[in-house]
Motif scaffolding. Structure first.
Motif, short mmCIF file in Angstrom:
data_model
loop_
_atom_site.label_atom_id
_atom_site.label_comp_id
_atom_site.label_asym_id
_atom_site.label_seq_id
_atom_site.Cartn_x
_atom_site.Cartn_y
_atom_site.Cartn_z
N SER A 71 2.12 1.80 -3.46
CA SER A 71 0.99 2.20 -4.29
C SER A 71 0.68 3.68 -4.11
CB SER A 71 -0.24 1.36 -3.93
OG SER A 71 -1.37 1.78 -4.67
N ASN A 72 0.74 4.16 -2.87
CA ASN A 72 0.48 5.58 -2.61
C ASN A 72 1.55 6.46 -3.24
OD1 ASN A 72 -1.84 5.05 -1.14
ND2 ASN A 72 -0.77 4.99 0.83
N ALA B 174 0.82 -1.21 0.00
CA ALA B 174 0.00 0.00 0.00
C ALA B 174 0.86 1.26 0.00
CB ALA B 174 -0.93 0.00 1.22
#
Length: 248
Positions: A120-121, A117
């Protein structure tokens, strides 16, 4: 048919890269001035980071005219102008001078993003920053006069090249692209660009120690001539926070 299109048809790599593999940093590649890194419509198989030199991203019209939509400078990462993973890129990327890149595998990044995550950010932030830069450039093209565009561009380059070889605290920096590239980026003719540069020189605002070197002599006046446009882009051209790491 252009050499770029021919390479795509025969399925061969269309850049004679000199490749030195590095196990942690991806492939270190060197290309000479005007070598194509990828063409508009190529599959997005890699992403890149500029180590030295500079890259221009272009859109070409059928009659040969072009718009330079972005310059990638040392520290910039690019190759994300497709919409979803391994589809095609939407611009042509060409080395503006002798350029060293780090080339990374997109499939590996996409796989890692699916399970990380945080990464991804960071990809999302990088793409959003690119969108903000595009909006800033649209404002420059749509609302500023030629002299204001040139002044804004010089201030932008001074900001983005800070800390790079050829840049010093006195406001002197070396442009990694030629004036035709700059004119096509600003939507003006090379002749108009030359007149604007000479007007800034005659006013004592800038100087040209060499062909591509620019020295800002009066930053306050240059900022005033830019219409204060760069103030609206505060933080847009800082690429340190959302740079992507190499993915093993």
């Amino acid at each position: 048919m252009s050499a770029c299109n021919t390479a795509s048809v025969v399925g061969q790599h269309h850049v004679p890269f000199l490749v030195l593999d590095h196990p942690r940093l991806g492939s270190r590649v060197t290309c000479t001035a005007e070598e194509t890194i990828y063409c508009d419509g190529d599959r997005a198989e890699h992403w890149y980071e500029v180590v030295s030199g500079g890259v221009r991203a272009c859109k070409l019209l059928p009659d040969g005219r072009r718009q330079v939509v972005e310059f990638y400078l040392p520290g910039d990462q690019f190759g994300f102008d497709d919409l979803d993973g391994l589809h095609s890129v939407s611009t042509e990327a060409v080395a503006a001078q002798r350029t060293v890149l780090l080339r990374h595998n997109r499939r590996r990044l996409n796989s890692k993003v699916a399970s990380d995550a945080g990464l991804s950010n960071r990809v999302r932030d990088l793409v959003q920053r690119s969108l903000m830069q595009t909006r800033f450039h649209l404002m420059i093209l749509g609302r500023l006069e030629a002299l204001e565009r040139v002044a804004s561009f010089l201030l932008e380059m001074d900001t983005r090249l800070f800390g790079q070889p050829g840049h010093d605290a006195s406001g002197s920096f070396t442009l990694p692209m030629d004036r035709k590239d700059v004119a096509d980026h600003l939507g003006i003719t090379p002749e108009t660009l030359s007149r604007c540069m000479q007007a800034l020189r005659r006013s004592g605002t800038i100087a040209f120690p060499s062909q591509r070197q620019v020295m800002i002599l009066d930053r306050e006046t240059l900022t005033s001539m830019s219409g204060g446009a760069l103030d609206l882009a505060a933080g847009v051209f800082s690429h340190g926070a959302d740079r992507l790491p190499a993915v093993a």
